[in-house]
Scaffold this motif. Sequence first.
Motif, PDB file in Angstrom:
ATOM      1  N   SER A 131       0.838  -1.196   0.000  1.00  0.00           N
ATOM      2  CA  SER A 131       0.000   0.000   0.000  1.00  0.00           C
ATOM      3  C   SER A 131       0.874   1.248   0.000  1.00  0.00           C
ATOM      4  O   SER A 131       2.091   1.185   0.186  1.00  0.00           O
ATOM      5  N   GLN A 132       0.242   2.402  -0.184  1.00  0.00           N
ATOM      6  CA  GLN A 132       0.986   3.656  -0.182  1.00  0.00           C
ATOM      7  C   GLN A 132       1.638   3.914   1.176  1.00  0.00           C
ATOM      8  O   GLN A 132       2.696   4.539   1.259  1.00  0.00           O
ATOM      9  N   HIS A 133       1.027   3.404   2.255  1.00  0.00           N
ATOM     10  CA  HIS A 133       1.600   3.599   3.585  1.00  0.00           C
ATOM     11  C   HIS A 133       2.965   2.920   3.681  1.00  0.00           C
ATOM     12  O   HIS A 133       3.946   3.508   4.135  1.00  0.00           O
ATOM     13  N   GLU A 134       3.014   1.672   3.246  1.00  0.00           N
ATOM     14  CA  GLU A 134       4.282   0.940   3.264  1.00  0.00           C
ATOM     15  C   GLU A 134       5.290   1.565   2.318  1.00  0.00           C
ATOM     16  O   GLU A 134       6.481   1.656   2.621  1.00  0.00           O
ATOM     17  N   PHE A 135       4.807   1.978   1.159  1.00  0.00           N
ATOM     18  CA  PHE A 135       5.719   2.509   0.150  1.00  0.00           C
ATOM     19  C   PHE A 135       6.467   3.729   0.676  1.00  0.00           C
ATOM     20  O   PHE A 135       7.684   3.846   0.521  1.00  0.00           O
ATOM     21  N   PHE A 136       5.753   4.649   1.321  1.00  0.00           N
ATOM     22  CA  PHE A 136       6.411   5.851   1.827  1.00  0.00           C
ATOM     23  C   PHE A 136       7.341   5.529   2.985  1.00  0.00           C
ATOM     24  O   PHE A 136       8.369   6.177   3.165  1.00  0.00           O
TER      25      PHE A 136
END
Length: 373
Positions: A310-315
């Motif tokens: 997800s975008q949370h993990e990516f950042f």
Amino acid sequence: MRTLPILSVSSFVLAAVFALFQFGVACPADAQVKKKDNRYATVQGVIENDSRKAFRVSYDEIKTSLRKIVIPKEPPFPSNWEKMKEEERREWLTQFYQSERGKKFLKDREKLLNDAPSFEVKYNDEGDFVVYDVPPGDYGLQGRIDKEIKGIKYGFEVFARIKVLDDVDQIKLQPIPVTITPLFQTGQPAPPLDLVTSKNEKLHFDLDAYKDHYIFLNFMNSTDMTPGYQQQVQDMYKAIGKSHKLKLVSVVIDEDKTKAIKWLLKKKFTEGSYGFTNGWEHDTIEAYGVRSTPSGWLISPDADRKILMSQHEFFRLARIKNSITEIVRDRIDGKDTPTLAAPPEDGKPPEEESADDEPAKDKKANDKSAEEK
């Protein structure tokens, strides 16, 4: 290996990540009453549920505070921090925080945060609130509650930045919306992609069309001022697209699609497929909970098309890994373990690459090139 640039994101990104609250936009005030005596200011406002949403939350469930914004110092990172590997950074931070100098650093930082003026915010049934005796300074209004609805966890949040001036006695704020964002986790189904083409034709990205392929979903905007980031996305796709059976789908959120296409062509960002939303008010953006760009997602190749990152993990990973190629390749190869949304590691981000991000003004847009390659 190219260094991952700082992700220049708006005030909503960390709210989307739900790790920290980043207040970059001041909440507009209906009226500010000049100070008549030596009392501190009174702040009045109201929060509102989005009438377009099918589900809402009771205002009193959102535990909210008004806290003065303070910026703690960073640890004294070594000069070779940017060249250090992830394991070396973690080891350095662990050793530093265990040292006497590190313990004092943490104690001083905790004191700075604890000493910052903070006020509990209480809402009535209509969402109205009032906070008395607020000293001058920049404040963050922040509140959140998570709720699971039909198998998906959602974050209900209020956030705003408020500036209290020395000569102001009373501040009346405009309504503050309750933001609703899905908190996707690894293994949950990816929402559909319904976009438009460069010619404003409706475009449904059938994820099944990329059978047996991973998909890197790249939400972007030509005004992000992160051309170094988008160049890394292009480089990543060229480097591992074929070897790792990966497809690149970029979702362009610009309101001015023609201007965005000119920018893409000037930068030669033509790898992968492109779809457009013509602005932020779009079902796909809401479905993925994107609050700022860039935003990266990795979708699995299985028939259920589940979220692999997800975008949370990516950042979070962007703060500690050297490149987007490394982030995506390691996840596909199974070299790292999926985690829930969490605050980024307490580390120093690499420097942003400098590049001209102004859209081309002297070339005609080539819709076909920016549509799909």
